[in-house]
Design a protein around this motif. Structure first.
Motif, PDB file in Angstrom:
ATOM      1  N   PRO A  83      35.472   4.904 -30.504  1.00  0.00           N
ATOM      2  CA  PRO A  83      35.906   6.317 -31.066  1.00  0.00           C
ATOM      3  C   PRO A  83      36.640   6.913 -29.950  1.00  0.00           C
ATOM      4  CG  PRO A  83      33.391   5.975 -31.598  1.00  0.00           C
ATOM      5  CD  PRO A  83      33.920   5.039 -30.840  1.00  0.00           C
ATOM      6  N   GLU A  84      37.767   7.363 -30.053  1.00  0.00           N
ATOM      7  CA  GLU A  84      38.767   7.972 -29.269  1.00  0.00           C
ATOM      8  C   GLU A  84      38.182   9.177 -28.536  1.00  0.00           C
ATOM      9  OE1 GLU A  84      43.444   9.726 -28.860  1.00  0.00           O
ATOM     10  OE2 GLU A  84      42.407   8.982 -30.832  1.00  0.00           O
ATOM     11  N   GLY A  85      38.182   9.218 -27.202  1.00  0.00           N
ATOM     12  CA  GLY A  85      37.796  10.354 -26.668  1.00  0.00           C
ATOM     13  C   GLY A  85      36.376  10.310 -25.959  1.00  0.00           C
ATOM     14  N   ARG A  86      35.585   9.250 -26.500  1.00  0.00           N
ATOM     15  CA  ARG A  86      34.356   9.176 -26.154  1.00  0.00           C
ATOM     16  C   ARG A  86      33.817   8.259 -24.998  1.00  0.00           C
ATOM     17  NH1 ARG A  86      30.614   9.291 -31.457  1.00  0.00           N
ATOM     18  NH2 ARG A  86      29.064   9.632 -29.771  1.00  0.00           N
ATOM     19  N   GLY A  87      34.745   7.230 -24.772  1.00  0.00           N
ATOM     20  CA  GLY A  87      34.834   6.565 -23.448  1.00  0.00           C
ATOM     21  C   GLY A  87      33.828   5.525 -23.459  1.00  0.00           C
ATOM     22  N   ALA A  88      32.545   5.582 -24.120  1.00  0.00           N
ATOM     23  CA  ALA A  88      31.598   4.576 -24.250  1.00  0.00           C
ATOM     24  C   ALA A  88      30.879   4.635 -25.223  1.00  0.00           C
ATOM     25  CB  ALA A  88      30.642   4.650 -22.906  1.00  0.00           C
ATOM     26  N   GLY A  89      30.382   3.250 -25.926  1.00  0.00           N
ATOM     27  CA  GLY A  89      29.684   3.358 -27.251  1.00  0.00           C
ATOM     28  C   GLY A  89      30.613   2.916 -28.384  1.00  0.00           C
ATOM     29  N   ALA A  90      30.406   1.785 -28.725  1.00  0.00           N
ATOM     30  CA  ALA A  90      31.224   1.385 -29.846  1.00  0.00           C
ATOM     31  C   ALA A  90      30.530   0.496 -30.908  1.00  0.00           C
ATOM     32  CB  ALA A  90      32.341   0.381 -29.203  1.00  0.00           C
ATOM     33  N   TRP A  91      31.237   0.311 -32.099  1.00  0.00           N
ATOM     34  CA  TRP A  91      30.443  -0.533 -32.893  1.00  0.00           C
ATOM     35  C   TRP A  91      31.367  -1.848 -33.336  1.00  0.00           C
ATOM     36  CZ3 TRP A  91      31.253   4.687 -33.859  1.00  0.00           C
ATOM     37  CH2 TRP A  91      30.053   5.364 -34.274  1.00  0.00           C
ATOM     38  N   TYR A  92      30.682  -3.086 -33.429  1.00  0.00           N
ATOM     39  CA  TYR A  92      31.357  -4.038 -33.638  1.00  0.00           C
ATOM     40  C   TYR A  92      30.813  -4.678 -35.070  1.00  0.00           C
ATOM     41  CZ  TYR A  92      32.557  -8.793 -32.238  1.00  0.00           C
ATOM     42  OH  TYR A  92      33.063 -10.252 -31.966  1.00  0.00           O
ATOM     43  N   VAL A  93      31.723  -5.633 -35.538  1.00  0.00           N
ATOM     44  CA  VAL A  93      31.199  -6.785 -36.644  1.00  0.00           C
ATOM     45  C   VAL A  93      31.907  -7.848 -36.503  1.00  0.00           C
ATOM     46  CG1 VAL A  93      33.099  -5.766 -37.984  1.00  0.00           C
ATOM     47  CG2 VAL A  93      31.180  -6.661 -39.234  1.00  0.00           C
ATOM     48  N   GLN A  94      31.404  -8.951 -37.001  1.00  0.00           N
ATOM     49  CA  GLN A  94      31.917 -10.438 -36.718  1.00  0.00           C
ATOM     50  C   GLN A  94      31.580 -11.256 -37.866  1.00  0.00           C
ATOM     51  OE1 GLN A  94      31.294 -11.985 -32.644  1.00  0.00           O
ATOM     52  NE2 GLN A  94      30.055 -13.843 -33.844  1.00  0.00           N
ATOM     53  N   VAL A  95      32.230 -12.093 -38.332  1.00  0.00           N
ATOM     54  CA  VAL A  95      31.817 -13.186 -39.192  1.00  0.00           C
ATOM     55  C   VAL A  95      32.287 -14.439 -38.677  1.00  0.00           C
ATOM     56  CG1 VAL A  95      34.263 -12.930 -40.377  1.00  0.00           C
ATOM     57  CG2 VAL A  95      32.140 -13.669 -41.589  1.00  0.00           C
ATOM     58  N   SER A  96      31.624 -15.515 -39.042  1.00  0.00           N
ATOM     59  CA  SER A  96      31.661 -16.793 -38.545  1.00  0.00           C
ATOM     60  C   SER A  96      31.050 -17.839 -39.522  1.00  0.00           C
ATOM     61  CB  SER A  96      31.249 -16.998 -37.207  1.00  0.00           C
ATOM     62  OG  SER A  96      29.839 -16.802 -37.202  1.00  0.00           O
ATOM     63  N   ALA A  97      30.996 -18.764 -38.987  1.00  0.00           N
ATOM     64  CA  ALA A  97      30.026 -19.930 -39.834  1.00  0.00           C
ATOM     65  C   ALA A  97      28.808 -19.548 -39.878  1.00  0.00           C
ATOM     66  CB  ALA A  97      30.456 -21.334 -39.316  1.00  0.00           C
ATOM     67  N   ASP A  98      28.245 -18.878 -38.845  1.00  0.00           N
ATOM     68  CA  ASP A  98      26.815 -18.816 -38.875  1.00  0.00           C
ATOM     69  C   ASP A  98      26.518 -17.567 -39.544  1.00  0.00           C
ATOM     70  OD1 ASP A  98      26.356 -20.805 -36.864  1.00  0.00           O
ATOM     71  OD2 ASP A  98      27.055 -19.253 -35.004  1.00  0.00           O
ATOM     72  N   GLY A  99      27.409 -16.733 -40.321  1.00  0.00           N
ATOM     73  CA  GLY A  99      27.123 -15.631 -41.111  1.00  0.00           C
ATOM     74  C   GLY A  99      27.948 -14.298 -40.573  1.00  0.00           C
ATOM     75  N   LEU A 100      27.194 -13.248 -40.560  1.00  0.00           N
ATOM     76  CA  LEU A 100      27.561 -11.572 -40.120  1.00  0.00           C
ATOM     77  C   LEU A 100      26.803 -11.396 -38.916  1.00  0.00           C
ATOM     78  CD1 LEU A 100      29.560  -9.853 -41.355  1.00  0.00           C
ATOM     79  CD2 LEU A 100      27.716  -8.707 -42.539  1.00  0.00           C
ATOM     80  N   MET A 101      27.467 -10.876 -38.093  1.00  0.00           N
ATOM     81  CA  MET A 101      26.694  -9.949 -36.927  1.00  0.00           C
ATOM     82  C   MET A 101      27.201  -8.690 -36.983  1.00  0.00           C
ATOM     83  SD  MET A 101      26.647 -11.324 -33.058  1.00  0.00           S
ATOM     84  CE  MET A 101      28.188 -10.383 -32.360  1.00  0.00           C
ATOM     85  N   VAL A 102      26.565  -7.544 -36.410  1.00  0.00           N
ATOM     86  CA  VAL A 102      26.821  -6.294 -36.237  1.00  0.00           C
ATOM     87  C   VAL A 102      26.179  -5.868 -35.099  1.00  0.00           C
ATOM     88  CG1 VAL A 102      27.236  -5.600 -38.569  1.00  0.00           C
ATOM     89  CG2 VAL A 102      25.023  -5.412 -37.511  1.00  0.00           C
ATOM     90  N   SER A 103      26.731  -5.169 -34.139  1.00  0.00           N
ATOM     91  CA  SER A 103      26.383  -4.726 -32.802  1.00  0.00           C
ATOM     92  C   SER A 103      26.890  -3.286 -32.464  1.00  0.00           C
ATOM     93  CB  SER A 103      26.780  -5.752 -31.685  1.00  0.00           C
ATOM     94  OG  SER A 103      26.328  -5.623 -30.473  1.00  0.00           O
ATOM     95  N   GLY A 104      26.133  -2.750 -31.661  1.00  0.00           N
ATOM     96  CA  GLY A 104      26.818  -1.340 -31.125  1.00  0.00           C
ATOM     97  C   GLY A 104      26.045  -1.170 -29.801  1.00  0.00           C
ATOM     98  N   GLY A 105      26.955  -0.275 -28.895  1.00  0.00           N
ATOM     99  CA  GLY A 105      26.689  -0.074 -27.406  1.00  0.00           C
ATOM    100  C   GLY A 105      27.773  -0.151 -26.585  1.00  0.00           C
ATOM    101  N   CYS A 106      27.322  -0.923 -25.495  1.00  0.00           N
ATOM    102  CA  CYS A 106      28.552  -1.354 -24.509  1.00  0.00           C
ATOM    103  C   CYS A 106      28.480  -2.617 -24.015  1.00  0.00           C
ATOM    104  CB  CYS A 106      28.175  -0.169 -23.233  1.00  0.00           C
ATOM    105  SG  CYS A 106      28.876   1.434 -23.712  1.00  0.00           S
ATOM    106  N   TRP A 107      29.325  -3.252 -23.771  1.00  0.00           N
ATOM    107  CA  TRP A 107      29.657  -4.867 -23.450  1.00  0.00           C
ATOM    108  C   TRP A 107      29.999  -4.960 -22.027  1.00  0.00           C
ATOM    109  CZ3 TRP A 107      30.247  -2.671 -28.239  1.00  0.00           C
ATOM    110  CH2 TRP A 107      29.605  -3.235 -29.189  1.00  0.00           C
ATOM    111  N   ARG A 108      30.653  -4.092 -21.693  1.00  0.00           N
ATOM    112  CA  ARG A 108      31.135  -4.262 -20.070  1.00  0.00           C
ATOM    113  C   ARG A 108      31.485  -2.754 -19.600  1.00  0.00           C
ATOM    114  NH1 ARG A 108      36.048  -4.219 -17.290  1.00  0.00           N
ATOM    115  NH2 ARG A 108      35.890  -5.756 -15.622  1.00  0.00           N
ATOM    116  N   LEU A 109      30.981  -2.804 -18.548  1.00  0.00           N
ATOM    117  CA  LEU A 109      30.974  -1.463 -17.781  1.00  0.00           C
ATOM    118  C   LEU A 109      31.596  -1.422 -16.477  1.00  0.00           C
ATOM    119  CD1 LEU A 109      27.470   0.362 -18.802  1.00  0.00           C
ATOM    120  CD2 LEU A 109      29.718   0.651 -19.872  1.00  0.00           C
ATOM    121  N   GLU A 110      32.373  -0.810 -16.063  1.00  0.00           N
ATOM    122  CA  GLU A 110      32.975  -0.527 -14.684  1.00  0.00           C
ATOM    123  C   GLU A 110      31.785  -0.078 -13.740  1.00  0.00           C
ATOM    124  OE1 GLU A 110      35.582  -2.002 -13.936  1.00  0.00           O
ATOM    125  OE2 GLU A 110      36.781  -2.149 -15.737  1.00  0.00           O
ATOM    126  N   SER A 111      32.133  -0.202 -12.524  1.00  0.00           N
ATOM    127  CA  SER A 111      31.131   0.245 -11.527  1.00  0.00           C
ATOM    128  C   SER A 111      30.816   1.534 -11.525  1.00  0.00           C
ATOM    129  CB  SER A 111      31.605  -0.227 -10.112  1.00  0.00           C
ATOM    130  OG  SER A 111      32.767   0.493  -9.748  1.00  0.00           O
TER     131      SER A 111
END
Length: 221
Positions: A83-111
């Motif tokens: 979301p624009e202007g919020r800086g941190a916190g995101a939604w993620y979705v992924q499809v692969s041979a293993d099926g479906l995955m969803v995720s939310g939060g932060c994956w990489r944070l600067e110091s």
């Protein structure tokens, strides 16, 4: 185009790519990727955009410059909503041979973001808010993941509550589904929407307490 599910051909495409991650295979099956993976994923996030915001679809090509693994293609298709202007916190979705995955939060944070995260976790009010949300998600079957330290960072009481949260340098909640019939119809959209709604409070915590980095972007060489 409206979302009608992820065709089984898309999952089969990724099974083949895992076995033969080569330009030859990719070129031969590129049309399958476009029609059975990328187009449905774009349709899915377009239908979710009015509630969550516009998404970015990731490129199918791997960045192999600094990796020992030189296979050229990703074996999944992901999309993220930040979301624009919020800086941190995101939604993620992924499809692969293993099926479906969803995720939310932060994956990489600067110091600077990590520092704000730790201060918030140590705060009784905001730390308690995150503790309750993480516990709720874990009880509901979400996996709580992210890079973490072996020990509690210096300057914090090792006996304090929330030490497991203090060790995190990033934190996200993830849910995975193996391939099933509902993945091939509109129920997949409904599952993603419901899952992303469950992650709204977690993302709000990151937006309120961590925000965007203030570090200058690294100069390109």
């Amino acid at each position: 185009m409206s979302f009608a599910g992820f065709p089984d051909e898309g999952l089969v495409f990724y099974e083949g790519l895992e076995a033969d991650n080569s330009k030859t295979y990719w070129t031969r099956h590129r049309q399958t990727y476009d029609s059975c993976v990328r187009v449905p994923m774009q349709a899915l996030v377009d239908e979710l955009a009015p509630e969550f915001g516009g998404a970015k679809l990731f490129r199918p090509y791997r960045d192999v410059r600094f990796s020992h693994d030189k296979t050229p293609y990703k074996t999944h298709q992901g999309a993220v909503v930040t979301p624009e202007g919020r800086g941190a916190g995101a939604w993620y979705v992924q499809v692969s041979a293993d099926g479906l995955m969803v995720s939310g939060g932060c994956w990489r944070l600067e110091s600077d973001q990590v520092a704000r995260y730790r201060r918030a976790v140590a705060d009784d009010v905001q730390g308690g808010r995150l503790r309750a949300e993480v516990d709720r998600l874990a009880s509901a079957g979400w996996d709580i993941e992210g890079e973490r330290l072996i020990r509690v960072p210096s300057g914090f009481d090792v006996d304090a509550d929330r030490t497991d949260l203090l060790r995190h340098k990033s934190l996200h909640a993830t849910r995975r589904w193996e391939p099933a019939d509902w993945l091939h119809d509109q129920r997949a959209r409904d599952e993603v929407r419901a899952a992303w709604r469950e992650l709204t409070a977690l993302n709000a915590w990151f937006a309120d307490n961590v925000g965007a980095t203030t570090k200058e972007p690294r100069a390109r060489r």
